[in-house]
Write a protein that holds these residues in place. Structure first.
Motif: not given
Length: 146
Positions: A101-106
């Protein structure tokens, strides 16, 4: 101080034929000549990908966007399903595919378990990947030589 109740032991007594409905771990080895298939729940389209090193999954905002993802998931209504522009990356090394995960919001979820941002989780054939509310089935496919 009260006495703690003894934990109950779960005993499975069904026959092996009844166990077919229980999910099994899929193949973990991925060869460079294989293709990665992404199928989204509720859609007939599928994406067929070649993974040489890494692929960023996400959605493009504008047609002329230069910092967009390698794999545009807009074919699966990515924006309305909470997919970030650069949501996660699939990486290939040592015959394994991993998701990060690349620091996604959801968030990113692999088989219903959260993927901690910037940590690697191994992908297997038939895994279920959620990018926000977009559900993807992962499938490894060998390339047919003609």
């Amino acid at each position: 101080m009260g006495i703690r109740p003894k934990p109950k032991t779960l005993v499975i007594t069904s026959e092996a034929t009844d166990m077919d409905c229980i999910p099994k771990w899929g193949e973990v080895r991925f060869r460079q000549q294989n293709e990665l298939i992404l199928m989204a729940k509720g859609f007939s389209e599928k994406l067929v990908l070649r993974v040489n090193n890494s692929l960023i999954l996400g959605r493009k905002g504008d047609a002329d966007e230069t910092d967009g993802p390698d794999v545009d998931l807009n074919v699966f209504e990515a924006y309305s399903r909470g997919v970030s522009k650069q949501h996660a990356v699939i990486e290939f090394a040592d015959r394994l595919l991993t998701i990060r995960d690349l620091g996604s919001r959801n968030g990113t979820f692999l088989n219903m378990q959260a993927v901690v941002p910037n940590s690697h989780r191994v992908l297997r054939d038939n895994d279920i990947l959620h990018l926000g509310n977009l559900e993807l089935l992962i499938h490894f496919q060998g390339v047919v030589k003609s």
